[in-house]
Design a protein around this motif. Sequence first.
Motif: not given
Length: 189
Positions: A136-162
């Motif tokens: 996992i290269l980086k982790v970004n998040e917004d109000e509703t999701h976390r994005f676990l980047y494992y490539e420059e343009d690929e990420a696992l999208i994990i919802p915060k509230a869903k």
Amino acid sequence: MITTYKMTLEDFLSFQEDMIHHSTQHRKSRNLWLIFMNAPALLLGYLATMFVFPRPQSFSLFLLTVIGVGFLFALLLRPLLKDLYAPIVLRQIRRLVTKDYVSPTDVTLQFHDTYIEMHAVRGNISRTTQVPWTSILKVNEDETHRFLYYEEDEALIIPKAKDGVTEVEQTEIDRILETHLSTSINGRL
């Protein structure tokens, strides 16, 4: 731990918006966009000088005024043009994706000690992805999701509230992510 949810078009667009703001590819595209859009701003300054300001006696003074006002317009409009890039690109992505979008994707995330496994089912297509915690290269998040980047343009999208992700599961996901990502990435978050 295992969690299941439905990934919708809005989840995908949220990921695209995050990429627009944080990826190297979009940073380069944004710079090209600014260079390309400075030409109309210069032209606007030129036209404003031609039709609004009175024409001076000296042609060199007129030329200097036209160039100066053109550059001033380009400089003043730069922040606006920079802010317009993201909504325009996101609108293009939305238009392209909504034509092909069929139904929500059923996603199952399994958190293991050494990797995360994502199993996605959309219609008759099934896809499984295993991502080691160390890749996992980086982790970004917004109000509703976390994005676990494992490539420059690929990420696992994990919802915060869903729908389908309970508050107990969310607390457990937070704990697992904090445990694995703080030790394996060491400040690259």
